[in-house]
Design a protein around this motif. Structure first.
Motif, short mmCIF file in Angstrom:
data_model
loop_
_atom_site.label_atom_id
_atom_site.label_comp_id
_atom_site.label_asym_id
_atom_site.label_seq_id
_atom_site.Cartn_x
_atom_site.Cartn_y
_atom_site.Cartn_z
N LYS A 1 0.71 -1.22 -0.13
CA LYS A 1 -0.16 -0.12 0.15
C LYS A 1 0.97 1.09 0.04
CE LYS A 1 -3.90 -1.96 2.50
NZ LYS A 1 -4.70 -2.13 3.61
N VAL A 2 0.70 2.09 -0.98
CA VAL A 2 1.38 3.24 -1.40
C VAL A 2 1.61 4.28 0.04
CG1 VAL A 2 1.85 5.29 -2.45
CG2 VAL A 2 1.45 3.10 -3.72
N GLU A 3 0.41 4.35 0.51
CA GLU A 3 0.11 5.22 1.83
C GLU A 3 1.04 4.79 2.93
OE1 GLU A 3 -3.78 2.81 1.71
OE2 GLU A 3 -2.16 3.35 0.21
N VAL A 4 1.02 3.39 2.97
CA VAL A 4 1.95 2.94 4.07
C VAL A 4 3.60 2.95 3.71
CG1 VAL A 4 2.50 0.89 5.70
CG2 VAL A 4 0.29 1.27 4.67
N MET A 5 3.83 2.63 2.52
CA MET A 5 5.29 2.44 2.02
C MET A 5 5.71 3.97 2.11
SD MET A 5 5.04 0.50 -1.29
CE MET A 5 6.63 0.54 -1.59
N LEU B 1 9.47 8.67 -0.95
CA LEU B 1 8.79 8.52 -2.26
C LEU B 1 8.41 9.81 -2.77
CD1 LEU B 1 6.59 5.42 -1.83
CD2 LEU B 1 8.96 5.51 -2.85
N LYS B 2 8.88 10.98 -2.23
CA LYS B 2 8.67 12.29 -2.47
C LYS B 2 8.56 12.52 -3.81
CE LYS B 2 9.82 17.21 -1.19
NZ LYS B 2 10.71 18.06 -0.37
N GLY B 3 7.55 13.31 -4.54
CA GLY B 3 7.44 13.70 -5.96
C GLY B 3 7.08 12.47 -6.75
N LYS B 4 7.10 10.97 -6.12
CA LYS B 4 6.91 9.94 -6.89
C LYS B 4 5.35 9.49 -6.87
CE LYS B 4 11.67 8.56 -6.42
NZ LYS B 4 12.54 7.48 -5.98
N LYS C 1 -1.17 6.87 -6.53
CA LYS C 1 -0.54 6.02 -7.53
C LYS C 1 1.23 6.31 -7.40
CE LYS C 1 -3.97 3.57 -8.93
NZ LYS C 1 -4.16 2.03 -8.34
N CYS C 2 1.96 5.32 -7.29
CA CYS C 2 3.50 5.65 -7.63
C CYS C 2 3.99 5.22 -8.69
CB CYS C 2 4.14 4.76 -6.41
SG CYS C 2 5.91 4.85 -6.31
N TYR C 3 4.27 6.52 -9.42
CA TYR C 3 4.88 6.15 -10.83
C TYR C 3 5.93 7.43 -11.08
CZ TYR C 3 1.20 9.36 -12.36
OH TYR C 3 0.13 10.22 -12.53
N TYR C 4 6.87 7.31 -11.76
CA TYR C 4 7.89 8.24 -11.94
C TYR C 4 9.01 7.88 -12.97
CZ TYR C 4 10.36 5.40 -8.65
OH TYR C 4 11.03 4.15 -7.96
N ARG C 5 9.73 8.96 -13.45
CA ARG C 5 10.72 8.59 -14.23
C ARG C 5 12.05 8.87 -13.42
NH1 ARG C 5 11.90 13.12 -19.21
NH2 ARG C 5 14.35 12.78 -19.34
N TYR C 6 13.18 8.23 -13.62
CA TYR C 6 14.38 8.11 -13.12
C TYR C 6 15.45 8.55 -14.13
CZ TYR C 6 18.16 7.41 -9.97
OH TYR C 6 19.45 7.43 -9.10
#
Length: 250
Positions: free
Chosen positions: A86-90, A96-99, A104-109
């Motif tokens: 669960k993203v809210e627990v992670m 995960l700032k900005g991700k 939803k946890c999605y991003y470009r690295y």
């Protein structure tokens, strides 16, 4: 000037419990450490944990254990959630700032002049917002990109997982992926076995679990091995090589 070869380690489906208790009779922490501390994972440029860090229901103890271990990691770590996370627990235990966008946890690295994308399939789908974002961002990049997500965007000739736990919007996701011409390789987990699937424009690399492997030939749950598996990727200019490793740990 030719870009350096990036060495990326992928660990998936760790399934750590709230404490050090055995999970289904398996020492999942020992299995995770077998991958994390493997000789094959030395000299990485990036470590990816591709979902299902927690055993069943986002147990905080799993995230405490993993985050404490990663404090000593010498390389960047990219994390995405799986269906047991669960993203809210992670967010309480990982940076995960900005991700995280609308839950939803999605991003470009970006690393050494190259771009790697991460998508969230926690609920068994990749949302329309993510797909639109991914297509738009990928179009800004001329060079080849990589994609990591938890669920394979295809069926994988695994009778048990394909029947019960496949991605729910495969056709929608594949339609988007087909339009991303600079994406050739997709790395996933979720299926608890190793496989390679050609979906036309891309190759999907299914990475085994550090928890256990599930027999793909059975339509019911059947443990095939309690030995942990993980992946190492070497990504250079105009080439990519990848190997899967299994520990002798029973």
């Amino acid at each position: 000037m030719e870009k350096k070869v990036l060495k990326i380690g992928q660990i998936s489906d760790i399934h750590i419990g709230e404490d050090a208790s055995l999970m289904q009779g398996i020492d999942v922490r020992k299995n995770f450490l077998a991958a994390y501390c493997s000789e094959s994972m030395k000299d990485l440029d990036l470590l990816v944990l591709s979902g299902d860090l927690a055993y069943e229901n986002a147990e905080p103890g799993a995230y405490v254990y993993i985050s404490n271990l990663l404090k000593d990691c010498k390389v960047p770590v990219c994390i995405i959630p799986g269906n047991h996370d669960k993203v809210e627990v992670m967010e309480k235990y990982f940076d995960l700032k900005g991700k995280v966008h609308n839950g939803k946890c999605y991003y470009r690295y970006d690393i050494d002049g190259r771009s790697i994308f991460f998508l969230d399939s926690t609920d068994g789908t990749v949302s329309a917002d993510q797909l639109s974002w991914f297509e738009e961002e990928a179009a800004k990049i001329e060079d080849e990109i990589l994609l990591f997500l938890h669920h394979p965007p295809c069926h994988c000739d695994h009778k048990f997982m394909d029947l019960r736990y496949a991605m729910k919007n495969i056709e929608e996701v594949q339609a988007t992926l087909a339009r991303v011409k600079n994406l050739k390789h997709i790395f996933v987990g979720h299926y608890h076995y190793e496989s390679v699937v050609d979906i036309g424009n891309q190759i999907v690399h299914v990475t085994p679990s550090t928890q256990m492997q599930i027999d793909p030939s059975k339509s019911f749950f059947c443990l095939s091995s309690a030995a942990p598996g993980w992946r190492v990727i070497e990504w250079g200019e105009n080439f990519l090589e990848t190997s899967v490793y299994f520990s002798k740990t029973p």
